[in-house]
Structure formats: structure tokens, C-alpha cells
Design a protein around this motif. Sequence first.
Motif: not given
Length: 111
Positions: A6-7, A10, A45, A49, A61-67
Amino acid sequence: MAPNTDIATRALIVTLKSPIVGKTTAEIAEKTGLPKRTINAIYARAIERGFEPNHLPLHIRDEWLEDAPRPGRPKKQTEELSNTVLAKVRQDQYGRKKTCADIAGELCRDS
């Protein structure tokens, strides 16, 4: 990436592996139970990002870790079409007795 990370996990991995904390991949694998390869992939990854491991204060940030978006065929059925089909079924007592072919025929006539 493993499908069950999950985020939050990560974010933990990225934080622990950053030079500020300085944990090794082996130490993180021991604490999280994830394979070393997965840990390295998550960290790489995040850097791709936009994560900057040497930047202080540390920002994640979430966008660096999202699927990543999944490949595949886009859906043909839109939200509007779904609502129209449901309206046909819920219209009256006979709506629930209609077959899929009946509803499809009505939708073709209405279009």
C-alpha cells in the motif's frame, strides 16, 4: 512492485532508504518483509517521478508513490449508459422481467 504494497508502506520504504535515514535495503527488507528487489523498485520509481532524496526537509508526495495506470482496453460502457440501463430496469414492474436482449433492443431504438 508487489501488488500488496500500500501507499503507506511505500512511503515508509522511501523514507527509510533515503540518505537522511540511511537504512540499507537488507535492513528495510527485514523490517517490512518485502523482497529487496521490490524495495529497490519502489525507491527507484519514486526518484523517477520526482522524489529528491537529498533535499531537506524531506517531502514525499502521493503521486511519487501511486500505482501506475494499468494497460488494457478502455471501457465501452459509460456512466450515462449504465444509468440508462438501470433506469430501463427500474422503470416499472415489468422492467425486471426484461431480458438483456429486450433492453438492448430498446436502447437501440431510443438512440
